[in-house]
Design a protein around this motif. Structure first.
Motif, PDB file in Angstrom:
ATOM      1  N   ASP A 138       0.008  11.969  -4.466  1.00 12.04           N
ATOM      2  CA  ASP A 138       0.384  12.866  -3.372  1.00 12.04           C
ATOM      3  C   ASP A 138       0.679  12.037  -2.123  1.00 12.04           C
ATOM      4  O   ASP A 138      -0.182  11.305  -1.621  1.00 12.04           O
ATOM      5  CB  ASP A 138      -0.754  13.846  -3.100  1.00 12.04           C
ATOM      6  CG  ASP A 138      -0.393  14.871  -2.047  1.00 12.04           C
ATOM      7  OD1 ASP A 138       0.803  15.206  -1.925  1.00 12.04           O
ATOM      8  OD2 ASP A 138      -1.303  15.319  -1.324  1.00 12.04           O
ATOM      9  N   GLY A 139       1.907  12.124  -1.627  1.00 12.74           N
ATOM     10  CA  GLY A 139       2.292  11.364  -0.449  1.00 12.74           C
ATOM     11  C   GLY A 139       2.688   9.924  -0.720  1.00 12.74           C
ATOM     12  O   GLY A 139       2.974   9.172   0.220  1.00 12.74           O
ATOM     13  N   ALA A 140       2.714   9.520  -1.988  1.00 12.05           N
ATOM     14  CA  ALA A 140       3.066   8.139  -2.335  1.00 12.05           C
ATOM     15  C   ALA A 140       4.562   7.895  -2.169  1.00 12.05           C
ATOM     16  O   ALA A 140       5.362   8.840  -2.149  1.00 12.05           O
ATOM     17  CB  ALA A 140       2.655   7.844  -3.774  1.00 12.05           C
ATOM     18  N   ASP A 141       4.928   6.633  -2.044  1.00  9.43           N
ATOM     19  CA  ASP A 141       6.336   6.259  -1.966  1.00  9.43           C
ATOM     20  C   ASP A 141       7.022   6.708  -3.257  1.00  9.43           C
ATOM     21  O   ASP A 141       6.657   6.253  -4.346  1.00  9.43           O
ATOM     22  CB  ASP A 141       6.456   4.744  -1.803  1.00  9.43           C
ATOM     23  CG  ASP A 141       7.874   4.293  -1.492  1.00  9.43           C
ATOM     24  OD1 ASP A 141       8.819   4.861  -2.087  1.00  9.43           O
ATOM     25  OD2 ASP A 141       8.048   3.363  -0.693  1.00  9.43           O
TER      26      ASP A 141
ATOM     27  N   ASP B 219      -2.816  13.805  -8.071  1.00  3.26           N
ATOM     28  CA  ASP B 219      -3.461  13.811  -6.752  1.00  3.26           C
ATOM     29  C   ASP B 219      -3.351  12.447  -6.084  1.00  3.26           C
ATOM     30  O   ASP B 219      -3.137  12.358  -4.866  1.00  3.26           O
ATOM     31  CB  ASP B 219      -4.935  14.207  -6.880  1.00  3.26           C
ATOM     32  CG  ASP B 219      -5.110  15.687  -7.219  1.00  3.26           C
ATOM     33  OD1 ASP B 219      -4.148  16.450  -7.027  1.00  3.26           O
ATOM     34  OD2 ASP B 219      -6.202  16.051  -7.682  1.00  3.26           O
TER      35      ASP B 219
ATOM     36  N   HIS C 131       0.854  -1.195   0.000  1.00  2.00           N
ATOM     37  CA  HIS C 131       0.000   0.000   0.000  1.00  2.00           C
ATOM     38  C   HIS C 131       0.889   1.245   0.000  1.00  2.00           C
ATOM     39  O   HIS C 131       0.942   1.994   0.971  1.00  2.00           O
ATOM     40  CB  HIS C 131      -0.924  -0.009   1.218  1.00  2.00           C
ATOM     41  CG  HIS C 131      -1.874  -1.159   1.227  1.00  2.00           C
ATOM     42  ND1 HIS C 131      -2.614  -1.510   2.331  1.00  2.00           N
ATOM     43  CD2 HIS C 131      -2.208  -2.052   0.262  1.00  2.00           C
ATOM     44  CE1 HIS C 131      -3.362  -2.561   2.043  1.00  2.00           C
ATOM     45  NE2 HIS C 131      -3.123  -2.904   0.797  1.00  2.00           N
TER      46      HIS C 131
ATOM     47  N   ALA D 139       0.666   3.916  -1.837  1.00  3.09           N
ATOM     48  CA  ALA D 139      -0.025   5.176  -2.134  1.00  3.09           C
ATOM     49  C   ALA D 139      -1.054   5.461  -1.044  1.00  3.09           C
ATOM     50  O   ALA D 139      -1.427   4.576  -0.262  1.00  3.09           O
ATOM     51  CB  ALA D 139      -0.704   5.120  -3.495  1.00  3.09           C
ATOM     52  N   ARG D 140      -1.515   6.675  -1.014  1.00  7.70           N
ATOM     53  CA  ARG D 140      -2.501   7.095   0.000  1.00  7.70           C
ATOM     54  C   ARG D 140      -3.737   6.212  -0.039  1.00  7.70           C
ATOM     55  O   ARG D 140      -4.269   5.809   1.003  1.00  7.70           O
ATOM     56  CB  ARG D 140      -2.885   8.564  -0.250  1.00  7.70           C
ATOM     57  CG  ARG D 140      -3.926   9.141   0.693  1.00  7.70           C
ATOM     58  CD  ARG D 140      -4.366  10.505   0.200  1.00  7.70           C
ATOM     59  NE  ARG D 140      -4.955  10.420  -1.132  1.00  7.70           N
ATOM     60  CZ  ARG D 140      -4.906  11.402  -2.041  1.00  7.70           C
ATOM     61  NH1 ARG D 140      -4.271  12.523  -1.757  1.00  7.70           N
ATOM     62  NH2 ARG D 140      -5.492  11.258  -3.215  1.00  7.70           N
ATOM     63  N   ASP D 141      -4.206   5.909  -1.251  1.00  7.50           N
ATOM     64  CA  ASP D 141      -5.356   5.028  -1.419  1.00  7.50           C
ATOM     65  C   ASP D 141      -4.861   3.623  -1.768  1.00  7.50           C
ATOM     66  O   ASP D 141      -4.299   3.416  -2.851  1.00  7.50           O
ATOM     67  CB  ASP D 141      -6.273   5.536  -2.536  1.00  7.50           C
ATOM     68  CG  ASP D 141      -6.972   6.836  -2.173  1.00  7.50           C
ATOM     69  OD1 ASP D 141      -7.267   7.040  -0.976  1.00  7.50           O
ATOM     70  OD2 ASP D 141      -7.233   7.645  -3.078  1.00  7.50           O
TER      71      ASP D 141
ATOM     72  N   ARG E  64     -13.798   3.900  -2.582  1.00  9.21           N
ATOM     73  CA  ARG E  64     -12.528   4.417  -3.111  1.00  9.21           C
ATOM     74  C   ARG E  64     -12.180   3.741  -4.436  1.00  9.21           C
ATOM     75  O   ARG E  64     -11.707   4.403  -5.372  1.00  9.21           O
ATOM     76  CB  ARG E  64     -11.405   4.208  -2.088  1.00  9.21           C
ATOM     77  CG  ARG E  64     -11.466   5.106  -0.877  1.00  9.21           C
ATOM     78  CD  ARG E  64     -10.163   5.064  -0.083  1.00  9.21           C
ATOM     79  NE  ARG E  64      -9.840   3.726   0.374  1.00  9.21           N
ATOM     80  CZ  ARG E  64     -10.229   3.227   1.552  1.00  9.21           C
ATOM     81  NH1 ARG E  64     -10.972   3.969   2.375  1.00  9.21           N
ATOM     82  NH2 ARG E  64      -9.888   2.004   1.912  1.00  9.21           N
TER      83      ARG E  64
END
Length: 277
Positions: free
Chosen positions: A142-145, A139, A16, A18-20, A226
């Motif tokens: 955003d915040g993904a590895d 988007d 996991h 990514a954010r989602d 999601r």
């Protein structure tokens, strides 16, 4: 267009990434494909290489770079996929074995023309993937590895770079009249689209099933919601993409460059050079 030889460290990458999680798993399912389609592409192009007129020096040079790029894609996705498998998804091996067997079957039983058309169809889809990764997924990333984001952006940027090679080889060796050549190209495209679409769907379903084990009803519904939202983002280019590819006048060399694609590759190379300096 040139070959790059990056190094990636996947040891700390989580499934996991990514954010989602649903977006990460959709991409993880797709990551199984390069590990097996790229060796298949290399084998098909090796056969084609021996049949191309030696006077076609530009095509042969492009084909050489194409093969070097695809070898690197295969290498790094194999490494990434092993990390993913070892994080509680042992069932992925059965999917991988099936895909490997499919390509072995194509090589043994189908004509060079079919294999070239399939390769051309796959490359058409890959170049479209570059547009999505550089224009639609910002988007979601955003915040993904950054290691995984780099893997995909580097890979698909190179897919866009060599987007014309399989098409040029197909047109060179199909041996068909222009009208028949067009319809056979479309056949190869749809064959690849359906074949790989079913594969990604099945792998994604397995990954989601594993993730949803033990979820509460509320968690499960949130995950499904999601997944539906991500599907809208990741599939909205499909129809416009298909209409372009289905045109009798389609020329991959004339495709619009994805926004930021060229700048990303330059920055990617600078970062990689700094790491090895």
């Amino acid at each position: 267009m040139h070959a790059r030889f990056p190094k990636f460290d996947f040891t700390r990458v989580r499934a996991h990434w990514a954010r989602d999680p649903e977006f990460a798993q959709k991409c993880n399912a797709a990551s199984l494909i390069p590990a097996y389609v790229e060796p298949y592409l290399l084998k098909v192009m090796k056969i084609a290489q021996s049949k191309i007129d030696p006077g076609k020096t530009q095509l042969l040079e492009d084909l050489d770079v194409f093969c070097k790029q695809e070898m690197q894609h295969c290498k790094h996705h194999l490494a990434f996929n092993k990390v993913l498998r070892d994080q509680g998804y042992p069932g992925l091996k059965a999917f991988e074995d099936k895909l490997r067997t499919d390509y072995e079957h194509f090589l043994k039983t189908r004509s060079l023309r079919f294999n070239l058309a399939y390769c051309e169809g796959f490359e058409s889809m890959s170049a479209s993937g570059c547009e999505a990764w550089f224009e639609d997924y910002n988007d979601l990333l955003d915040g993904a590895d950054p290691v995984v984001a780099d893997l995909w952006r580097w890979h698909l940027a190179e897919e866009f770079e060599h987007r014309s090679v399989c098409s040029d080889v197909y047109h060179e060796l199909s041996g068909l009249h222009p009208v028949s050549r067009y319809f056979y190209r479309i056949y190869g495209y749809f064959y690849a689209l359906v074949h790989l679409g079913k594969f990604i769907g099945a792998v994604s379903a397995y990954l989601h099933e594993r993730d949803r084990e033990g979820m509460t009803p509320e968690e499960l519904q949130a995950s499904i919601d999601r997944q539906k939202a991500i599907k809208k983002i990741t599939t909205r280019r499909i129809l416009p993409m298909m209409l372009k590819i289905l045109s009798p006048f389609y020329d991959p060399a004339k495709r619009r460059e994805p926004l930021g694609h060229r700048e990303y590759l330059a920055e990617f190379e600078e970062r990689r050079q700094a790491l090895t300096a």
